[in-house]
Design a protein around this motif. Structure first.
Motif, short mmCIF file in Angstrom:
data_model
loop_
_atom_site.label_atom_id
_atom_site.label_comp_id
_atom_site.label_asym_id
_atom_site.label_seq_id
_atom_site.Cartn_x
_atom_site.Cartn_y
_atom_site.Cartn_z
N ALA A 10 0.84 -1.20 0.00
CA ALA A 10 0.00 0.00 0.00
C ALA A 10 0.87 1.24 0.00
CB ALA A 10 -0.91 0.00 1.23
N PRO A 11 0.37 2.34 -0.56
CA PRO A 11 1.12 3.59 -0.53
C PRO A 11 1.24 4.11 0.89
CG PRO A 11 -1.12 3.98 -1.29
CD PRO A 11 -0.95 2.49 -1.19
N ALA A 12 2.19 5.00 1.09
CA ALA A 12 2.32 5.63 2.40
C ALA A 12 1.07 6.42 2.70
CB ALA A 12 3.55 6.53 2.42
N GLY A 13 0.78 6.57 3.96
CA GLY A 13 -0.38 7.36 4.35
C GLY A 13 -0.98 6.82 5.62
N ARG A 14 -1.97 7.53 6.12
CA ARG A 14 -2.64 7.13 7.35
C ARG A 14 -4.13 7.38 7.15
NH1 ARG A 14 0.32 11.06 7.57
NH2 ARG A 14 1.95 10.10 8.83
N PRO A 15 -4.97 6.57 7.77
CA PRO A 15 -6.41 6.79 7.64
C PRO A 15 -6.90 7.94 8.49
CG PRO A 15 -6.00 4.93 9.07
CD PRO A 15 -4.65 5.38 8.57
N LEU A 16 -7.97 8.56 8.07
CA LEU A 16 -8.72 9.50 8.91
C LEU A 16 -10.17 9.03 8.85
CD1 LEU A 16 -8.88 11.91 10.73
CD2 LEU A 16 -9.06 13.39 8.73
N LEU A 17 -10.44 8.03 9.66
CA LEU A 17 -11.76 7.40 9.66
C LEU A 17 -12.66 7.92 10.75
CD1 LEU A 17 -10.72 3.67 9.07
CD2 LEU A 17 -11.29 5.42 7.37
N SER A 18 -12.05 8.35 11.86
CA SER A 18 -12.81 8.77 13.04
C SER A 18 -11.97 9.74 13.85
CB SER A 18 -13.14 7.53 13.88
OG SER A 18 -13.70 7.90 15.12
N LEU A 19 -12.61 10.76 14.39
CA LEU A 19 -11.87 11.65 15.27
C LEU A 19 -11.40 10.92 16.52
CD1 LEU A 19 -13.87 15.01 15.09
CD2 LEU A 19 -11.93 14.25 13.72
N GLN A 117 -19.38 1.86 9.29
CA GLN A 117 -18.01 2.31 9.50
C GLN A 117 -17.02 1.17 9.23
OE1 GLN A 117 -17.37 5.49 10.46
NE2 GLN A 117 -15.30 5.50 11.28
N ALA A 118 -17.45 -0.05 9.53
CA ALA A 118 -16.58 -1.22 9.36
C ALA A 118 -16.14 -1.41 7.92
CB ALA A 118 -17.29 -2.47 9.87
N ASP A 119 -16.94 -0.96 6.95
CA ASP A 119 -16.55 -1.09 5.54
C ASP A 119 -15.27 -0.32 5.27
OD1 ASP A 119 -18.80 -2.62 5.12
OD2 ASP A 119 -19.95 -1.03 4.12
N LEU A 120 -15.21 0.92 5.75
CA LEU A 120 -14.02 1.74 5.51
C LEU A 120 -12.83 1.24 6.33
CD1 LEU A 120 -15.25 5.41 5.15
CD2 LEU A 120 -15.18 3.55 3.49
N GLU A 121 -13.09 0.72 7.51
CA GLU A 121 -12.01 0.15 8.31
C GLU A 121 -11.40 -1.04 7.59
OE1 GLU A 121 -13.97 -0.69 11.96
OE2 GLU A 121 -13.99 1.41 12.63
N GLU A 122 -12.24 -1.84 6.95
CA GLU A 122 -11.76 -2.99 6.18
C GLU A 122 -10.93 -2.52 4.99
OE1 GLU A 122 -13.68 -6.55 3.47
OE2 GLU A 122 -14.81 -5.85 5.21
N MET A 123 -11.42 -1.52 4.26
CA MET A 123 -10.68 -1.02 3.11
C MET A 123 -9.34 -0.43 3.53
SD MET A 123 -11.92 1.37 -0.08
CE MET A 123 -12.28 2.84 0.83
N ALA A 124 -9.32 0.22 4.69
CA ALA A 124 -8.10 0.90 5.14
C ALA A 124 -7.02 -0.08 5.58
CB ALA A 124 -8.42 1.85 6.30
N THR A 125 -7.36 -1.35 5.84
CA THR A 125 -6.32 -2.33 6.14
C THR A 125 -5.48 -2.61 4.90
OG1 THR A 125 -7.74 -4.23 5.68
CG2 THR A 125 -7.70 -3.41 7.95
N ALA A 126 -6.04 -2.41 3.72
CA ALA A 126 -5.30 -2.62 2.47
C ALA A 126 -4.84 -1.31 1.85
CB ALA A 126 -6.18 -3.38 1.48
N MET A 127 -5.59 -0.25 2.13
CA MET A 127 -5.33 1.08 1.54
C MET A 127 -5.32 2.07 2.69
SD MET A 127 -5.25 2.90 -1.39
CE MET A 127 -5.13 4.67 -1.62
N PRO A 128 -4.19 2.26 3.36
CA PRO A 128 -4.20 3.05 4.61
C PRO A 128 -4.74 4.46 4.47
CG PRO A 128 -2.15 1.84 4.40
CD PRO A 128 -2.86 1.68 3.10
N ALA A 129 -4.43 5.13 3.37
CA ALA A 129 -4.80 6.53 3.24
C ALA A 129 -6.25 6.66 2.79
CB ALA A 129 -3.87 7.24 2.26
N VAL A 130 -7.18 6.35 3.72
CA VAL A 130 -8.61 6.47 3.46
C VAL A 130 -9.17 7.58 4.35
CG1 VAL A 130 -10.87 5.34 3.59
CG2 VAL A 130 -8.87 4.04 2.81
N VAL A 131 -9.90 8.50 3.75
CA VAL A 131 -10.57 9.56 4.49
C VAL A 131 -12.06 9.27 4.52
CG1 VAL A 131 -11.12 12.03 4.57
CG2 VAL A 131 -8.85 11.29 3.84
#
Length: 323
Positions: A10-19, A117-131
């Protein structure tokens, strides 16, 4: 983490899924970024030049989608749009596999689904940079926009007290998380019985804050504790009645509608300022003279959705390394 033959580095990055995934210091940094972008977007022009960003919007959006496009354009990103029929989750592919594929081509994904919310958490395990641009449970970038509008009005160091009136939805939940992370702020939630925060959720918010930052009530008292701002949202999110609302629910919700008198009541004689995340059904959750009147911050919330979008993209792709 699910196993998949499609997994790629996955590319570098970090998720912003929840405050709730940020520290108070992280939130302060993101909030400062948003405020600075709002004052001078030209300063950030081209900061993310060449970054490849997917805007994945499977639920209706006017302001959020356009604000992310505008912010990404200013930051110099290359943008691709995905609608509800453009990704294979609509045919049964997992969110993890979708993330694995998108990670091959993109540096970040901004996703609005109105789903779990779990859908985006699942995607972010493979694609960290998810907003997270909105799920059923949370809407973190809206709260960053709200904070930008409040800081603009009250000053950057102000810690306003807020009363939220109406059913707790994704916007209200993210607002409660923001208040829990921002020392000195207070949120009083006034919701019809059965439509507020869960008890365990309320306990966790205050544990996170280390204080009683969020309180909840199911009636509007004759003399509520004064606040600086009153916030409400559309009762019919995405055009649907609140979950679990029975026939005649509008009458049960009517005491929580916001009028000029409501603003005076909560402002202790001096009208509190007003916030609404839009879209609004005028005359239902708030009257037009409140939405458009003196002390309404609604237009500045809309303005700062782009500020919040820019801050989210910068945080996701660059963190604190902004040169």
């Amino acid at each position: 983490m699910p196993d998949s033959p499609l997994s790629a580095e996955a590319p570098a990055g970090r998720p912003l899924l929840s405050l709730a995934g940020l520290t108070p210091d992280d939130l302060g940094f993101v909030a400062d970024l948003a405020s600075e972008f709002g004052r001078d977007p030209g300063r950030f022009a081209g900061l993310l030049a060449g970054s490849r960003v997917g805007l994945l919007f499977t639920a209706p959006s006017t302001r959020t989608r356009t604000s992310f496009w505008s912010a990404a354009t200013t930051l110099g990103c290359h943008i691709i749009h995905f609608g509800p029929g453009d990704i294979q989750v609509s045919t049964g592919e997992t969110w993890f596999d979708t993330g694995s594929v998108l990670a091959t081509y993109l540096d970040a994904v901004v996703a609005r689904t109105n789903g779990p919310q779990a859908d985006l958490e699942e995607m972010a395990t493979a694609m960290p940079a998810v907003v997270n641009a909105l799920t059923k449970e949370e809407h973190p970038t809206q709260s960053v926009a709200d904070l930008s509008a409040l800081r603009e009005y009250f000053g950057p160091d102000a810690r306003p007290g807020i009363a939220y009136l109406g059913p707790v939805n994704n916007t209200a939940r993210s607002l409660a998380q923001l208040v829990s992370l921002r020392d000195g702020m207070r949120l009083d939630v006034y919701s019809p019985a059965g439509h507020g925060l869960g008890e365990a959720e309320l306990v966790e918010l205050n544990r996170l804050a280390g204080r009683e930052a969020v309180r909840q009530f199911d009636t509007i008292p004759a003399a509520p504790e004064p606040v600086d701002a009153v916030y409400t949202c559309r009762w019919q999110s995405m055009g649907s009645a609140p979950e679990g609302a029975g026939e005649g629910w509008i009458e049960a919700f009517r005491p929580f509608a916001v009028s000029r008198e409501t603003l005076r009541l909560f402002g202790d004689g001096k009208p509190a300022v007003f916030l609404h995340d839009l879209p609004a059904i005028r005359g239902q959750e708030a009257t037009s003279d409140v939405l458009d009147g003196e002390g309404s911050l609604v237009a500045r919330q809309v303005f700062h959705k782009r500020s919040a979008a820019a801050a989210a993209l910068i945080w996701t792709l660059r963190g604190r390394d902004i040169g």
